[in-house]
Structures are given as structure tokens and as C-alpha cells.
Design an enzyme around this catalytic site. Structure first.
Site, PDB file in Angstrom:
ATOM      1  N   THR A 253       0.730  -1.133  -0.079  1.00 55.72           N
ATOM      2  CA  THR A 253      -0.168  -0.144   0.080  1.00 55.72           C
ATOM      3  C   THR A 253       0.828   1.360   0.151  1.00 55.72           C
ATOM      4  OG1 THR A 253      -1.887  -1.301   1.140  1.00 55.72           O
ATOM      5  CG2 THR A 253      -1.931   1.149   1.347  1.00 55.72           C
TER       6      THR A 253
ATOM      7  N   TYR B 262      -7.708   0.962  -4.267  1.00 52.09           N
ATOM      8  CA  TYR B 262      -6.160   1.460  -4.663  1.00 52.09           C
ATOM      9  C   TYR B 262      -5.640   0.287  -5.202  1.00 52.09           C
ATOM     10  CZ  TYR B 262      -4.459  -0.811  -0.438  1.00 52.09           C
ATOM     11  OH  TYR B 262      -4.349  -1.633   0.756  1.00 52.09           O
TER      12      TYR B 262
ATOM     13  N   ASP C 264      -0.506  -6.389   5.220  1.00 51.23           N
ATOM     14  CA  ASP C 264      -1.104  -7.605   5.510  1.00 51.23           C
ATOM     15  C   ASP C 264      -0.262  -8.844   5.895  1.00 51.23           C
ATOM     16  OD1 ASP C 264      -3.422  -6.550   4.654  1.00 51.23           O
ATOM     17  OD2 ASP C 264      -3.327  -7.428   2.487  1.00 51.23           O
TER      18      ASP C 264
ATOM     19  N   LYS D 299      -0.879  -7.150  13.148  1.00 49.05           N
ATOM     20  CA  LYS D 299      -1.740  -5.974  12.658  1.00 49.05           C
ATOM     21  C   LYS D 299      -3.149  -6.386  13.506  1.00 49.05           C
ATOM     22  CE  LYS D 299      -3.527  -4.389   8.126  1.00 49.05           C
ATOM     23  NZ  LYS D 299      -3.689  -4.427   6.863  1.00 49.05           N
TER      24      LYS D 299
ATOM     25  N   GLU E 237      -4.974 -27.406  29.456  1.00 47.39           N
ATOM     26  CA  GLU E 237      -6.191 -28.046  29.096  1.00 47.39           C
ATOM     27  C   GLU E 237      -5.794 -29.539  28.379  1.00 47.39           C
ATOM     28  OE1 GLU E 237      -9.910 -25.617  28.497  1.00 47.39           O
ATOM     29  OE2 GLU E 237      -8.061 -24.358  28.066  1.00 47.39           O
TER      30      GLU E 237
END
Length: 369
Positions: A53, A66, A133, A205, A324
């Protein structure tokens, strides 16, 4: 727990010594970063561009649409006023992709080029422009395979280069500013966005569109940066390298992430094993747990020689052993603070380096640096 010792690198001190935060902070105009020797005294920073980006341009198909990776490295640098006063910059275009398409080939190119830069002393620091990302995955991968104490900074943006209030120019300026600080060395790979410095192991992120998307929920930011100063909240330490080599074949072994959910059976796990997965990372519920049926499938996978790592789909917290789930009995590894995507990368690298026993792998997952 990291010691909270704040270290400040002011604009005036980029070429000298960063002052401790408890001392009075000093600031100065950006021009003060150029010493008496002129631009030749500035540190050398190489910018490796991969797209994303930060190199994107708006598209009329939608108000916020974009196309990633449309702008070259030199164009990015030219769009940042004053950046040339921070460092002597050179650029290389490694890729021009959105980071959703990031892959082993580009990772290996980056790792080899950065190591070459370090070994041959071609630059004092490296900045990588990258889409957000998968930025945290690239940062973590590089942190595990690089053998250098030179600063390596990943930077991106949440808005394309020609958007209203584009965040890329400021982020890139601050990434170079951090790279040029003499207190940035020996800290491993770092991420710089929106005035914050994050460590590669802990950053993730956290928001789809906010400019303040990268956070480190379990550790906090390792530092802060603005156009006048760089402040680290942790002290420098002697470099410690993961010692993981890049596979000679240029690819990483197949490791699948399987997402836990209610009413889960073992079908996805069995399919992964049938399709030659060498490892499986469970993005489990809560403390990395899953259904009885899925746990049984994971145990079958271990018996067939597949590495199984329990992580969690929850955004923060540690996955602990034998709480667990009886990890010792089942032969599982737990990811501790590593999220599924980073647990996958470490699993790939460990398998590629011949580390496959549960005990050895758990020891490597437990190493926080």
C-alpha cells in the site's frame, strides 16, 4: 520481561550518542542532523522496496480503492521532504506486489541481499518498504534467519501514496530516522509505523483500516519516534542470532494453519496430512484448545511424523503447556506468545534446519529473542 529503560536518540544526536530518557531530552531542527562534514558524514541506509500500500495508487473503482505496488522506490523517496538529511540513501526494487502475495522467493531474496549488505558493509542499515497484510510475517522470518546487528526496519502504510492524508511519507521518514539512530543496532528486526517501533516477535496487525494498526499486545512497543527524536523503551543488548539457515532449495516445507471453531471435526487435519503437510499449526480456541475429535486427529498426525503446534486464534495471551491439553502425552508443541502465522514460520524454519523433536522445538519456541 524486558527492562523498561527508556533510551532517547534526538535529532541532534543521530550522529553521536543517544541520551537516556531520564536526562533532559534535546531537540533541534532537522538540518542539525547534517554534521560539519556535510552529507558525507550521514549513515548509509539502503531501501529495499517490495510494493504494498505504501507504494499504491488510488483507483476510481471505489472511494477507498487502490492498486498496491504501483510506485517505485525512487518515487517513494522523492515524496518525503527532508529524508535526504537523515541518511545517504540508495534504493533497490526487490518486488512490486501487494503483501497478500508475499512468498518464499521474495523472502529469500530479501534475506540474502540484507546479509550481503551486512557482510560486505555496503550500508549501515536497511529499510524495507512492505505491504501491511503480511509485514509481521516477513519481519519475523528475517529476524530468525539474519545474522547481523545492523538495524533492519520494515515500514508500510495503511493509505496509498496519493490518498488524502497519506501516512506513507511520514512512516518512511521515521523508518529511516530509526535506522540512522546509533541506538537501533543489535535489536533484531523492527517495524516502524505511526510513530511507534515494534519488535518483530511481538508485533501484529490489529485493525483492517486504522493507521494505528500495528501493536504488540503482550509486550508493548519497544520505542517511539517522531520527526525530532527516537526513543527506545528497552536497553540495547548483545546480539543473539537464531542460527537458522535458509534452505538451499530456496523453499520452506509445507506447514498448514488450521483454524479452530465450534463443532469441529478432524477432516481438515486429516486432509493436511494426506496432502503432505510437514507441520500443522492449530489456531485454537482460548488457550490453543480444540474439540476432542480435532485433538484425536492431531494426535494421529503426530504419529505419522507431522509436527503439531498449538497456537490460538485469540489476539493476545500465551498458550501454555499441559493445562487443558496433555501436550507431553500427545507430542504437541505450544507456541507460547507466537500467533499462528509466526508459529507457522518458526515451524517451517525449524523443520528445514532438521529440528523436529518436540523437546528441541519447544525449546526454540521458548526463546524470546
Amino acid at each position: 520481561m524486558k527492562a523498561l529503560v527508556a533510551v532517547s536518540c534526538t535529532a541532534a544526536a543521530l550522529l553521536s550518542t543517544c541520551a537516556h530518557a531520564e536526562e533532559p531530552a534535546t531537540t533541534c531542527p532537522v538540518d542539525a542532523k547534517v554534521g560539519s562534514g556535510g552529507l558525507s558524514t550521514l549513515p548509509r541506509v539502503i531501501v529495499l522496496a517490495t510494493g504494498g500500500t505504501i507504494a499504491g495508487q488510488s483507483d476510481p473503482r471505489a472511494a477507498d480503492a487502490y492498486n498496491a505496488g504501483s510506485v517505485g522506490a525512487q518515487q517513494l523517496i522523492k515524496a518525503v521532504p527532508g529524508i535526504e538529511k537523515l541518511a545517504r540513501l540508495s534504493t533497490e526494487q526487490v518486488a512490486s506486489i501487494g503483501s497478500q502475495d508475499m512468498n518464499d522467493t521474495v523472502w529469500f531474496q530479501l534475506a540474502r541481499r540484507i546479509q550481503q549488505v551486512s557482510d560486505k558493509n555496503e550500508a549501515d542499515a536497511v529499510v524495507i518498504t512492505h505491504g501491511t497484510d503480511t509485514l509481521e510475517e516477513t519481519a519475523f522470518f528475517l529476524d530468525k534467519v539474519l545474522h547481523t546487528d545492523k538495524p533492519v526496519i520494515l515500514v508500510g502504510s495503511m493509505r496509498p501514496s496519493n490518498a488524502i492524508s497519506a501516512d506513507g511519507p511520514n512512516n518512511l521518514y521515521e523508518a529511516v530516522e530509526v535506522a540512522a539512530c546509533n541506538k537501533a543496532s543489535g535489536r533484531g528486526v523492527m517495524i516502524v509505523l505511526n510513530d511507534r517501533i515494534e519488535g518483530a516477535r511481538w508485533a501484529t496487525k490489529t485493525n483492517t483500516t486504522s493507521v494505528q494498526t500495528f501493536r504488540s499486545p503482550d509486550s508493548g512497543s519497544i520505542g517511539y519516534v517522531d520527526p525530532a527524536s527516537v526513543r527506545f523503551m528497552t536497553s540495547q543488548h548483545a546480539p543473539h542470532y537464531a542460527g537458522l539457515a535458509l534452505p538451499a532449495a530456496g523453499t520452506l516445507p509445507r506447514v498448514e494453519i488450521i483454524y479452530g471453531h465450534s463443532n469441529m471435526d478432524g477432516m481438515q487435519i486429516d486432509d493436511a496430512v494426506a496432502n503432505n503437510a510437514k507441520g500443522i499449526v492449530l489456531a485454537g480456541v482460548g488457550d490453543g484448545n480444540t474439540s476432542i475429535a480435532a485433538l484425536s486427529a492431531l494426535e494421529r498426525a503426530v504419529k505419522k511424523g507431522v509436527v503439531v503446534v498449538r497456537s490460538t486464534r485469540v489476539g493476545s495471551g500465551f498458550v501454555n503447556r499441559n493445562v487443558e491439553v496433555d501436550d507431553d502425552k500427545s507430542g504437541f508443541i505450544v507456541s507460547l506468545d507466537l500467533n499462528p502465522q509466526k508459529a507457522r514460520i518458526l515451524t517451517q524454519l525449524l523443520i528445514a534446519n532438521g529440528v523436529t523433536s518436540a523437546a528441541q522445538m519447544q525449546q526454540r519456541f521458548s526463546a524470546t529473542w
